[in-house]
Design a protein around this motif. Structure first.
Motif, PDB file in Angstrom:
ATOM      1  N   THR A 140       0.861  -1.170   0.000  1.00 21.10           N
ATOM      2  CA  THR A 140       0.000   0.000   0.000  1.00 21.10           C
ATOM      3  C   THR A 140       0.905   1.229   0.000  1.00 21.10           C
ATOM      4  O   THR A 140       2.134   1.105  -0.076  1.00 21.10           O
ATOM      5  N   SER A 141       0.314   2.405   0.053  1.00 24.08           N
ATOM      6  CA  SER A 141       1.095   3.641  -0.038  1.00 24.08           C
ATOM      7  C   SER A 141       0.857   4.524   1.172  1.00 24.08           C
ATOM      8  O   SER A 141      -0.237   4.532   1.753  1.00 24.08           O
ATOM      9  N   ALA A 142       1.875   5.302   1.534  1.00 22.62           N
ATOM     10  CA  ALA A 142       1.780   6.260   2.634  1.00 22.62           C
ATOM     11  C   ALA A 142       1.130   7.548   2.137  1.00 22.62           C
ATOM     12  O   ALA A 142       1.641   8.649   2.327  1.00 22.62           O
ATOM     13  N   GLY A 151      -5.629   4.639  -8.896  1.00 17.50           N
ATOM     14  CA  GLY A 151      -5.745   5.235  -7.579  1.00 17.50           C
ATOM     15  C   GLY A 151      -6.463   4.377  -6.568  1.00 17.50           C
ATOM     16  O   GLY A 151      -7.573   4.688  -6.128  1.00 17.50           O
ATOM     17  N   PHE A 152      -5.844   3.271  -6.170  1.00 17.58           N
ATOM     18  CA  PHE A 152      -6.430   2.422  -5.137  1.00 17.58           C
ATOM     19  C   PHE A 152      -6.206   3.057  -3.761  1.00 17.58           C
ATOM     20  O   PHE A 152      -5.351   3.926  -3.601  1.00 17.58           O
ATOM     21  N   PRO A 153      -6.956   2.632  -2.746  1.00 17.71           N
ATOM     22  CA  PRO A 153      -6.865   3.307  -1.444  1.00 17.71           C
ATOM     23  C   PRO A 153      -5.472   3.205  -0.834  1.00 17.71           C
ATOM     24  O   PRO A 153      -4.891   2.126  -0.751  1.00 17.71           O
ATOM     25  N   GLY A 154      -4.954   4.330  -0.391  1.00 17.38           N
ATOM     26  CA  GLY A 154      -3.725   4.347   0.375  1.00 17.38           C
ATOM     27  C   GLY A 154      -4.029   4.288   1.860  1.00 17.38           C
ATOM     28  O   GLY A 154      -5.193   4.311   2.274  1.00 17.38           O
ATOM     29  N   ALA A 155      -2.969   4.256   2.675  1.00 23.23           N
ATOM     30  CA  ALA A 155      -3.151   4.045   4.108  1.00 23.23           C
ATOM     31  C   ALA A 155      -3.027   5.319   4.930  1.00 23.23           C
ATOM     32  O   ALA A 155      -3.195   5.267   6.155  1.00 23.23           O
ATOM     33  N   LEU A 156      -2.742   6.461   4.307  1.00 21.32           N
ATOM     34  CA  LEU A 156      -2.564   7.680   5.078  1.00 21.32           C
ATOM     35  C   LEU A 156      -3.873   8.017   5.803  1.00 21.32           C
ATOM     36  O   LEU A 156      -4.924   8.181   5.185  1.00 21.32           O
ATOM     37  N   HIS A 158      -5.308   5.918   7.733  1.00 22.02           N
ATOM     38  CA  HIS A 158      -5.931   4.615   8.022  1.00 22.02           C
ATOM     39  C   HIS A 158      -4.890   3.612   8.515  1.00 22.02           C
ATOM     40  O   HIS A 158      -5.125   2.403   8.446  1.00 22.02           O
ATOM     41  N   GLU A 159      -3.766   4.095   9.009  1.00 18.42           N
ATOM     42  CA  GLU A 159      -2.650   3.195   9.290  1.00 18.42           C
ATOM     43  C   GLU A 159      -3.020   2.070  10.251  1.00 18.42           C
ATOM     44  O   GLU A 159      -2.709   0.897   9.997  1.00 18.42           O
ATOM     45  N   TYR A 160      -3.667   2.412  11.354  1.00 15.68           N
ATOM     46  CA  TYR A 160      -3.921   1.390  12.371  1.00 15.68           C
ATOM     47  C   TYR A 160      -4.955   0.376  11.904  1.00 15.68           C
ATOM     48  O   TYR A 160      -4.800  -0.832  12.142  1.00 15.68           O
ATOM     49  N   GLY A 161      -5.976   0.835  11.223  1.00 12.27           N
ATOM     50  CA  GLY A 161      -6.971  -0.101  10.706  1.00 12.27           C
ATOM     51  C   GLY A 161      -6.394  -1.001   9.633  1.00 12.27           C
ATOM     52  O   GLY A 161      -6.654  -2.219   9.613  1.00 12.27           O
ATOM     53  N   ASP A 162      -5.614  -0.434   8.727  1.00 13.92           N
ATOM     54  CA  ASP A 162      -5.035  -1.239   7.650  1.00 13.92           C
ATOM     55  C   ASP A 162      -4.010  -2.233   8.191  1.00 13.92           C
ATOM     56  O   ASP A 162      -3.963  -3.390   7.773  1.00 13.92           O
ATOM     57  N   ALA A 163      -3.179  -1.782   9.122  1.00  9.95           N
ATOM     58  CA  ALA A 163      -2.189  -2.689   9.700  1.00  9.95           C
ATOM     59  C   ALA A 163      -2.871  -3.859  10.400  1.00  9.95           C
ATOM     60  O   ALA A 163      -2.419  -5.010  10.308  1.00  9.95           O
ATOM     61  N   GLN A 164      -3.984  -3.572  11.092  1.00 11.73           N
ATOM     62  CA  GLN A 164      -4.713  -4.655  11.750  1.00 11.73           C
ATOM     63  C   GLN A 164      -5.289  -5.631  10.726  1.00 11.73           C
ATOM     64  O   GLN A 164      -5.249  -6.854  10.920  1.00 11.73           O
ATOM     65  N   GLN A 165      -5.825  -5.096   9.620  1.00  2.00           N
ATOM     66  CA  GLN A 165      -6.330  -5.969   8.555  1.00  2.00           C
ATOM     67  C   GLN A 165      -5.228  -6.868   8.012  1.00  2.00           C
ATOM     68  O   GLN A 165      -5.416  -8.073   7.831  1.00  2.00           O
ATOM     69  N   PHE A 166      -4.068  -6.272   7.743  1.00  2.00           N
ATOM     70  CA  PHE A 166      -2.956  -7.059   7.191  1.00  2.00           C
ATOM     71  C   PHE A 166      -2.574  -8.186   8.151  1.00  2.00           C
ATOM     72  O   PHE A 166      -2.373  -9.333   7.749  1.00  2.00           O
ATOM     73  N   ALA A 167      -2.455  -7.841   9.423  1.00  2.00           N
ATOM     74  CA  ALA A 167      -2.073  -8.857  10.400  1.00  2.00           C
ATOM     75  C   ALA A 167      -3.148  -9.940  10.517  1.00  2.00           C
ATOM     76  O   ALA A 167      -2.830 -11.133  10.609  1.00  2.00           O
ATOM     77  N   ASP A 168      -4.412  -9.540  10.511  1.00  2.63           N
ATOM     78  CA  ASP A 168      -5.497 -10.519  10.590  1.00  2.63           C
ATOM     79  C   ASP A 168      -5.486 -11.461   9.391  1.00  2.63           C
ATOM     80  O   ASP A 168      -5.830 -12.646   9.520  1.00  2.63           O
ATOM     81  N   TRP A 169      -5.099 -10.951   8.233  1.00  2.00           N
ATOM     82  CA  TRP A 169      -5.042 -11.792   7.030  1.00  2.00           C
ATOM     83  C   TRP A 169      -3.844 -12.747   7.051  1.00  2.00           C
ATOM     84  O   TRP A 169      -3.798 -13.683   6.262  1.00  2.00           O
TER      85      TRP A 169
END
Length: 688
Positions: A140-142, A151-156, A158-169
């Protein structure tokens, strides 16, 4: 991850269009408190991850955002890691790049995998990869959007939510890009994601290797060792020689910043993608390994050739990259494009790369002392591509083919005498021949070992129809340390042989004192050449010996368009349009045979107007390797500069453009009206 020119333009445009959207969209929400250790600024992550450079695969260089980047491909790569022995060689990560997600988040603000590409979701893919004993990476992108034009969604924000999703996956590796970052401070953006990954790791027990991909714009090597495990030091690599070379030169000086858990990342491997020769790919792989760079395969392994697998699976070269001491190789010497790069290894040995940047074979030499080894009566020298050991009295040398690399591991070994003596093969000069005209070439076989080479014989072979005859002795009963067998050869290309490169092979056969037979072969390239005609000729109308360019090919009578041949535009410098000339992209080198019959090269040089206010380059003209004219740094704001060089008596002339030391972003360099004068003046310019 994107072509740096396109990427930079897109980032500026989108930044202007979306300035202030973070607050308007409510993205600047408060994050959970960072751990006390992070707040205290303790250097280094000290989490036990990436203690050697990460090894794996990333799809971007081979598929970009094409439809064949999907769940089936990712699983197929994991299968091949196991089936082809790449897992056993150390490759672990199967990484997804951009375009894996839908363009919009769901109603809860979560990322949604593209159901057409990943019908079973990312977790199912991670489970499949994990079942193979491998690990999964994601991208993903900062910023507010990723780098792809869709232009897919970046993480700026949304860092904590995206990081949690990645870890859950079950994600094990995150590549975090730099597009659409809204001007937020780089260290802040990347530190926030570091803290988010730590928080997700605490809740899931899933540690994630963190790859910072901000292209070296903010000198991450100076601050990121406590933020990520690796950081990009340059713009994106492209599958061509000039791009690889430029990135190498930018990454080499950063050796002091690399070490276990924190690595300089000169971008992914292009090995196998088709834009370079196998010789160049071996150099690419050797140099990345001696630089302790991450080794992320960038070719679609489902389509890879046996030669590609042979390069990627060379365990002796991989061992250089993965050495636990974690030292990045440093430059010992680099004169004339003859590079010696040495890397200290855990066992006290040195990995030594003899790298030939130039377009012709060159002898490259150093010593055991120069690469940092202690004084010893002799040393063991192991060739990591030949997979054979030799002994040397201290000299480390080889004739290295154009764009080639000889990678050695040298040690002060008490058992050196168990190996046969190293013998260096070479030619005294570059083989340039005019058809139907006999040329004399002199081959050399030199004993570099502490022991003698015995019953030495040498042969030289050329293409079918060529005449290759020895004119002096081809054998020697014994060669002692430092002694050389020189053999003169009369070589003739048949009448009518077209200009171009032709293969010669020099072979030597000898015995060690114990009777062990050693056979060595040195592939060489002979060039059939034609002298320029008398008078003044445009260089764009002549045949060159070789040509390299940082992006795209060198173009005749147009600018460089960065991609396929013929995609340039009229050469334009400072508003003036030129009908003739050469269009290149730094770093570049165009070599011409002048046969000692020419006196002068002239050109009007500068940065092409097509790139706007970007590009910084420097031009040089070299005669038989010696610089005879140069410009200093030129920019797009400057008009064309006249450049004239006296090349009297030169056999070969090179037109060289460097990136002026700041990377090769938008360095479109024109040799307008470049011409050569030979055999006296003539009233008309030839080559029209």
């Amino acid at each position: 991850m994107r072509h740096p020119h396109t990427r930079t333009t897109r980032r500026r445009v989108l930044g202007a269009l979306t300035a202030g959207l973070l607050c308007a969209a409510g993205l600047a929400t408060a994050a959970p408190a960072a751990p006390a250790q992070a707040r205290a600024g303790v250097p280094g992550l000290a989490d036990g991850l990436a203690l050697t450079p990460p090894m794996g695969f990333n799809n971007w260089n081979s598929t970009h955002c094409r439809a064949d980047f999907n769940e089936s491909m990712v699983k197929g790569i994991a299968d091949l890691f196991v089936a082809k022995g790449l897992k056993d060689a150390g490759y672990q990560y199967v990484n997804l790049d951009d375009c894996w997600a839908l363009p919009q988040r769901d109603a809860d603000g979560k990322l949604v995998p593209d159901p057409a590409r990943f019908p079973h979701g990312i977790k199912a893919v991670a489970d499949y990869v994990h079942a193979k004993g491998l690990r999964l990476g994601i991208y993903t992108s900062a910023g507010t959007r990723t780098c792809n034009s869709a232009g897919f969604p970046g993480a700026l924000g949304h860092e904590y939510g995206d990081a949690q999703q990645f870890a859950d996956w079950g994600v094990d590796y995150l590549k975090y890009d730099n597009c659409n970052n809204q001007g937020v401070d780089a260290k802040q953006r990347y530190t926030t994601m570091r803290d988010a990954l730590r928080a997700a790791s605490r809740t899931t027990g899933r540690p994630i290797v963190y790859s910072i991909c901000e292209w070296g714009e903010n000198k991450p090597w100076e601050w990121a060792s406590g933020v990520g495990h690796l950081w990009r030091t340059t713009g994106d690599i492209s599958d061509n020689w000039g791009s690889m070379l430029s990135i190498l030169k930018q990454n080499l000086p950063l050796a002091p910043y690399a070490g276990p858990g924190h690595w300089n990342d000169p971008d992914m491997l292009e090995v196998g993608n088709g834009g370079m020769t196998d010789t160049e790919y071996r150099s690419h792989f050797s140099l990345w390994s001696v630089m302790a760079a991450p080794l992320l395969i960038g070719t679609d392994l489902r389509k890879a050739s046996p030669a590609t697998f042979d390069i990627l699976d060379n365990k002796e070269v991989i061992a250089v990259d993965q050495d636990p001491l974690g030292r990045q190789g440093t430059v010992v010497s680099s004169a004339g494009g003859r590079w010696v790069i040495a890397k200290e290894m855990t066992d006290g040995s040195r990995a030594v790369a003899l790298f030939n940047e130039s377009g012709t074979a060159q002898r490259i030499a150093t010593t055991a002392a120069a690469v940092g080894l202690s004084d010893a009566p002799a040393y063991t020298l192991r060739d990591l591509w030949q997979h054979r050991g030799y002994n040397t009295a201290g000299t480390i040398a080889a004739t290295v083919p154009a764009h080639g690399t000889v990678l050695l591991r040298v040690s002060a070994d008490p058992h050196w005498a168990a190996n046969p003596p190293a013998a260096e093969l070479g030619l005294d000069a570059s083989p340039l021949l005019e058809a139907a005209t006999p040329a004399t070439l002199t081959s050399t076989v030199t004993d570099l070992g502490r022991t003698s080479a015995r019953r030495v014989s040498v042969s030289l072979t050329g293409p079918d129809g060529w005449t290759v005859q020895p004119a002096s002795a081809t054998t020697a009963a014994t060669l002692a340390t430092g002694r050389t067998l020189r053999t003169a050869w009369k070589v003739t290309a048949p009448p009518g042989t077209p200009t171009g490169a032709y293969a010669l092979t020099l072979r030597a056969d000898y015995r060690s004192p114990a009777g062990e037979r050693v056979t060595s072969a040195l592939p060489l390239t002979a060039s059939v050449v034609v002298r320029p005609p008398a008078g003044t000729s445009y260089l764009s109308g002549l045949t060159w010996l070789s040509a390299t360019s940082g992006w795209g090919p060198v173009e005749r009578d147009t600018s460089n368009g960065e991609s396929a041949a013929g995609d340039g535009h009229p050469i334009t410098i400072g508003g003036t349009v030129y009908a003739r000339g050469l269009g290149a992209h730094a770093p570049s080198d165009v070599s011409f045979y002048t046969g000692k019959a020419c006196t002068k090269v002239t050109a009007d040089v500068g940065v092409d107007d097509e790139k706007g206010p970007k590009g910084t380059v420097a031009f040089e003209i070299r005669a038989d390797g010696t610089k005879v004219a140069s410009t200093g740094v030129l920019t797009n704001a400057m008009p064309a500069q006249p450049l004239t060089a006296d090349i009297t008596g030169a056999q070969v002339v090179d037109l060289v453009v460097t990136d002026a030391g700041d990377g090769n972003d938008s360095d479109h360099a024109d040799w307008a009206n470049a011409s050569v004068s030979c055999g006296g003046a003539a009233p008309a310019v030839r080559g029209d």
